[in-house]
Design a protein around this motif. Structure first.
Motif, PDB file in Angstrom:
ATOM      1  N   LEU A 124      44.022  46.225 -37.895  1.00 36.41           N
ATOM      2  CA  LEU A 124      43.038  46.531 -38.928  1.00 36.41           C
ATOM      3  C   LEU A 124      42.143  47.666 -38.445  1.00 36.41           C
ATOM      4  O   LEU A 124      41.933  47.841 -37.252  1.00 36.41           O
ATOM      5  CB  LEU A 124      42.149  45.319 -39.204  1.00 36.41           C
ATOM      6  N   GLY A 176      32.618  39.204 -37.674  1.00 34.68           N
ATOM      7  CA  GLY A 176      33.286  38.104 -38.376  1.00 34.68           C
ATOM      8  C   GLY A 176      34.674  37.811 -37.842  1.00 34.68           C
ATOM      9  O   GLY A 176      35.211  36.728 -38.041  1.00 34.68           O
ATOM     10  N   PHE A 177      35.266  38.779 -37.176  1.00 32.46           N
ATOM     11  CA  PHE A 177      36.619  38.595 -36.654  1.00 32.46           C
ATOM     12  C   PHE A 177      36.622  38.154 -35.197  1.00 32.46           C
ATOM     13  O   PHE A 177      37.671  37.970 -34.613  1.00 32.46           O
ATOM     14  CB  PHE A 177      37.400  39.902 -36.781  1.00 32.46           C
ATOM     15  N   TYR A 226      42.463  46.115 -32.994  1.00 37.79           N
ATOM     16  CA  TYR A 226      41.511  46.536 -34.010  1.00 37.79           C
ATOM     17  C   TYR A 226      40.878  47.872 -33.623  1.00 37.79           C
ATOM     18  O   TYR A 226      40.499  48.082 -32.484  1.00 37.79           O
ATOM     19  CB  TYR A 226      40.382  45.505 -34.167  1.00 37.79           C
ATOM     20  N   SER A 232      36.933  46.432 -44.255  1.00 37.77           N
ATOM     21  CA  SER A 232      38.021  46.307 -43.287  1.00 37.77           C
ATOM     22  C   SER A 232      39.280  46.770 -43.994  1.00 37.77           C
ATOM     23  O   SER A 232      39.613  46.262 -45.055  1.00 37.77           O
ATOM     24  CB  SER A 232      38.187  44.875 -42.807  1.00 37.77           C
ATOM     25  N   LEU A 233      39.949  47.705 -43.409  1.00 33.09           N
ATOM     26  CA  LEU A 233      41.098  48.297 -44.067  1.00 33.09           C
ATOM     27  C   LEU A 233      42.357  48.016 -43.263  1.00 33.09           C
ATOM     28  O   LEU A 233      42.325  47.977 -42.041  1.00 33.09           O
ATOM     29  CB  LEU A 233      40.932  49.815 -44.168  1.00 33.09           C
ATOM     30  N   THR A 234      43.459  47.856 -43.988  1.00 34.03           N
ATOM     31  CA  THR A 234      44.729  47.959 -43.303  1.00 34.03           C
ATOM     32  C   THR A 234      44.918  49.446 -43.028  1.00 34.03           C
ATOM     33  O   THR A 234      44.316  50.265 -43.711  1.00 34.03           O
ATOM     34  CB  THR A 234      45.869  47.462 -44.203  1.00 34.03           C
ATOM     35  N   VAL A 253      33.336  51.344 -45.036  1.00 29.85           N
ATOM     36  CA  VAL A 253      33.763  51.087 -46.410  1.00 29.85           C
ATOM     37  C   VAL A 253      34.550  49.784 -46.511  1.00 29.85           C
ATOM     38  O   VAL A 253      35.044  49.444 -47.579  1.00 29.85           O
ATOM     39  CB  VAL A 253      34.595  52.254 -46.982  1.00 29.85           C
ATOM     40  N   GLU A 261      47.091  51.402 -43.906  1.00 31.70           N
ATOM     41  CA  GLU A 261      47.471  52.085 -45.150  1.00 31.70           C
ATOM     42  C   GLU A 261      46.250  52.347 -46.026  1.00 31.70           C
ATOM     43  O   GLU A 261      46.211  53.315 -46.770  1.00 31.70           O
ATOM     44  CB  GLU A 261      48.453  51.238 -45.973  1.00 31.70           C
ATOM     45  N   SER A 275      33.503  56.064 -41.632  1.00 34.26           N
ATOM     46  CA  SER A 275      34.362  56.700 -42.637  1.00 34.26           C
ATOM     47  C   SER A 275      34.358  58.219 -42.517  1.00 34.26           C
ATOM     48  O   SER A 275      35.248  58.873 -43.029  1.00 34.26           O
ATOM     49  CB  SER A 275      33.941  56.274 -44.035  1.00 34.26           C
ATOM     50  N   TYR A 283      25.908  53.400 -40.223  1.00 36.57           N
ATOM     51  CA  TYR A 283      27.263  52.880 -40.412  1.00 36.57           C
ATOM     52  C   TYR A 283      27.730  52.021 -39.249  1.00 36.57           C
ATOM     53  O   TYR A 283      28.461  51.060 -39.440  1.00 36.57           O
ATOM     54  CB  TYR A 283      28.252  54.031 -40.625  1.00 36.57           C
ATOM     55  N   GLN A 319      44.213  55.853 -48.732  1.00 35.42           N
ATOM     56  CA  GLN A 319      43.697  55.807 -50.098  1.00 35.42           C
ATOM     57  C   GLN A 319      42.395  56.596 -50.213  1.00 35.42           C
ATOM     58  O   GLN A 319      42.193  57.342 -51.170  1.00 35.42           O
ATOM     59  CB  GLN A 319      43.476  54.348 -50.455  1.00 35.42           C
ATOM     60  N   TYR A 320      41.532  56.454 -49.209  1.00 35.92           N
ATOM     61  CA  TYR A 320      40.266  57.166 -49.260  1.00 35.92           C
ATOM     62  C   TYR A 320      40.481  58.669 -49.079  1.00 35.92           C
ATOM     63  O   TYR A 320      39.843  59.484 -49.729  1.00 35.92           O
ATOM     64  CB  TYR A 320      39.321  56.627 -48.178  1.00 35.92           C
TER      65      TYR A 320
END
Lengths: 362, 371
Positions: free
Chosen positions: A339, A137-138, A246, A346-348, A344, A350, A251, A127, A354-355
């Motif tokens: 972020l 990428g950022f 960041y 890039s997540l905000t 899983v 929030e 996960s 992972y 959800q996960y």
């Protein structure tokens, strides 16, 4: 830990047969697994729990889950900072209770659970690479990055970014453990321009920084971050300077916890932030005199303070005392985090909940 | 399967690709529609004997179109959407025939990703025989395509219907967003916003202030269109946006592309309007169809995301003696941060920027993010 000492006898009473029949000690297993450099506490906890299954003679699902929960309790109480391993334990126990099975044979089911746990731990080791790929990428060419303490996933990301882009890194010293120095040494060895800054110099350096990149101990349900102490103040300063903050989190570090403040963290205890007791109470006569002395003149009180002259004996404060009085981790509010990069996606902040809801709710 | 240069659909793909490249087709909805029509032809003409081949064909075509015009994000979005739909159709069509048991595939990684397992209904599944769907049939390689194509065409029709009704669906609840005697500020000429405002005008009596949106001056068209529809309209220069903001009740903007973090690309001037609105705590809502949802996070890091308009609009050739003395840039889009946006009004409900991420997860498959 005091809580540990008081807890263990209770356990041995409630589960006497456990102690006699098999001498399996989950904490030892956990420590043994953690010796692997790449292993992180949540995964080690999952593997330790598979060993619990292996060593358990439970004949029903109920007994098995109870054994796992007891194991998780032991780990929690014997580890000084249980937050991240807790996330792993919860994940695995939830998985065990929810695994759809039609097993006629309980042994088969146990074997399947062990296999699943081991398979996941092996898989989860990839992972960090996944997160690094995502985070690179950022990172723009020529970025100046501020990081905090030492984190394997951050290291991997920075090393990967270094292959493709020109980056330079500021790393905080991260007292009291000074792990930032380890980061700096590794980065310098890899040829990345790097500089160690004092924890108190974060605000000073922030204007020179493009973004902040930190690892994590756990990411909680609100999307907030639990990480080495100091992360919170870095996030606050980054927010004030309008710089992105960041967080990198595998996960398995998503943790079903909803702290509202620093003091809701499981790692908080009464020793942290305790005021040091005066060695001897002030004699009542002096109490009245002191204010008058101080108001007299600043110079006078200066002399009074110098050792030998004043009524108070000199007080030595050692580094150990400071460490004891201070937290290892702190909590960063989700609104300070730009972020969360995880395997899983890039997540905000929030997005993390959800996960967690998917796994633990309902 | 390697991309088939002589495939029967190749010409249509090439025609669209060159039109996109030459900017003969612009605008997110138009490009989405054209892409969809091409994909429909591709699916109907393509030869494939298993599902992977079909996906590969569509991806290859999608890649060519996206390469032709990477700045029209709705091209890629449409391709992703189509892929998502055909996967769904394929799964419903093959359910029952495939031997793979979901239980055997369940793992902790899946548990993290997808949450709790669904209640097992497979046992109660009708033993409906779908034996006609056979992949890689050696005797008749086209049989798979023949039996799957009708459902695929239906799926594509669904996507097409969604695109065609997008304006109606966005403006469906317009009267709940705009109240009587409100003053609305908008800019640019977004078809979606235009439809939204006009629909609201059926029920509400309100005023629109349109910023003229230099240098394209699309705001002028918008103002004309609105006032001819009977909406009380003011046309103002862009420079007065901040000054007027204190009187404005709501800012309504269009979008070019909605990004995964909840930010968006919109016509230049949107950033000014959104920042001014923030200074006055005026709500900013964005009207956009869901085909504008773009599963990309880091576009705003890359200068390639910037799109430049014709510099002639800023400094015309009548100023000939100046042209070689100054650099003229005319950036076309603004990136507006998610913090500045209060809500997206889409053809499928209203959403805060923070849940755009979830919409994306539902609309597209993760494996298609890179085409």
């Amino acid at each position: 830990m005091t809580s540990m000492a008081s807890y263990q006898p209770v356990l041995s009473i409630s589960k006497p047969e456990n102690k006699e029949e098999n001498q399996f000690d989950i904490y030892e297993a956990f420590q043994r697994i953690l010796k692997d450099e790449q292993m992180s506490p949540p995964l080690a906890a999952i593997l330790a729990l598979t060993e619990v299954i292996e060593n358990s003679n439970a004949g029903t699902m109920f007994e098995l889950v109870n054994a796992l929960k007891d194991g998780a309790e032991i780990l929690k109480h014997r580890t000084p900072n249980p937050i991240s391993l807790n996330a792993g334990c919860e994940l695995f126990i939830a998985f065990v209770t929810l695994l759809p099975h039609d097993s006629a044979n309980f042994l088969d089911l146990k074997r399947e659970l062990i296999r699943q746990g081991e398979q996941y731990a092996a898989e989860a080791l990839t992972y960090r690479q996944k997160i690094a790929d995502l985070a690179v990428g950022f990172i723009k060419d020529g970025s100046v990055i501020l990081t905090h303490s030492y984190s394997r996933v951050v290291m991997q990301t920075l090393l990967l970014a270094h292959k493709r882009k020109r980056i330079s890194v500021f790393v905080t010293e991260a007292r009291p453990r000074g792990l930032g120095i380890k980061t700096a040494e590794a980065l310098t060895a890899a040829g990345i321009p790097c500089s160690v800054i004092l924890d108190v110099a974060v605000a000073y350096v922030m204007d020179k920084v493009d973004f902040v990149l930190v690892g994590s101990e756990a990411v909680v349900e609100s999307g907030g971050l639990i990480n080495a102490v100091g992360s919170n103040q870095i996030a606050i300063i980054a927010k004030a300077a309008n710089k992105p903050f960041y967080a990198l989190a595998e996960s398995y570090k998503f943790h079903r916890l909803f702290p509202l403040s620093q003091y809701d963290l499981p790692s908080h205890n009464s020793k942290i932030l305790a005021f040091t007791q005066a060695l001897q109470p002030d004699p009542p006569g002096l109490m009245g005199q002191n204010p008058a002395d101080h108001s007299g003149s600043a110079d006078k009180s200066q002399i009074k303070m110098s050792p030998g002259l004043d009524p108070h004996p000199p007080v030595k404060i050692t580094q150990e005392q400071i460490c004891q009085n201070n937290p290892n981790v702190d909590y960063t509010r989700p609104d300070l985090i730009s972020l969360v990069f995880s395997d899983v996606g890039s997540l905000t902040p929030e997005g993390v909940s959800q996960y967690l809801v998917g796994m633990f709710a309902g | 399967m390697p991309p088939d240069r002589n495939a029967p659909y190749n010409r249509t793909v090439e025609v669209l690709a060159s039109k996109l490249r030459r900017r003969q087709i612009v605008g997110s909805r138009t490009t989405a529609l054209e892409t969809l029509l091409v994909l429909r032809q591709v699916v109907s003409k393509a030869r494939f004997s298993n599902f992977e081949q079909l996906v590969e064909i569509i991806k290859t075509v999608g890649h060519r179109l996206v390469e032709a015009q990477p700045k029209e994000h709705s091209v890629g979005n449409t391709v992703r959407k189509v892929l998502h739909h055909i996967r769904e159709e394929y799964q419903t069509a093959t359910r029952g025939t495939s031997i793979a048991t979901p239980k055997a595939q369940f793992s902790i990684a899946k548990f993290v990703l997808q949450g709790q397992p669904r209640k097992q209904i497979t046992s109660a599944l009708k033993s409906e025989n779908r034996g006609t769907l056979k992949e890689n049939d050696p005797d008749d390689p086209d049989s798979f395509a023949r039996s799957l194509k009708p459902v695929l065409m239906e799926a594509l029709q669904d996507v097409l219907d969604e695109l065609e009704t997008v304006y109606d669906n966005v403006s469906k609840n317009a009267k709940d967003h705009i109240h009587s005697d409100e003053i609305i500020l908008t800019l640019g000429m977004s078809k979606t916003v235009e439809a939204f405002l006009k629909t609201a005008a059926h029920n509400r009596n309100y005023t629109v202030i349109v910023a003229e949106t230099a240098p394209s001056y699309e705001g002028r068209q918008m103002a004309q269109s609105l006032s001819s529809a009977g909406v009380s309209t003011f046309l103002v220069p862009d420079s007065s946006i901040f000054a007027l903001m204190s009187r404005v009740n709501k800012v309504i903007l269009g979008a070019h592309a909605i990004l995964a973090n909840g930010g968006m690309f919109a016509i230049t001037g949107s950033q000014i309007a959104a920042t001014a609105a923030r200074a006055h705590s005026t709500p900013v809502v964005v009207c956009a169809g869901q085909f504008k949802l773009t599963p990309l996070w880091n576009l705003y890091h890359e200068y390639a995301a910037l799109d430049f308009g014709n510099p002639d609009e800023v400094l015309g050739f009548e100023e000939g003696q100046l042209v070689d003395k100054v650099d003229v840039v005319n950036p076309y889009w603004d990136y507006v941060r998610p913090e500045l946006i209060d809500a997206y009004i889409t053809n499928d409900g209203d959403h805060p920027p923070s849940s755009i991420y979830r919409l994306l997860k539902e609309a597209y498959d993760d494996e298609d993010t890179e085409l």
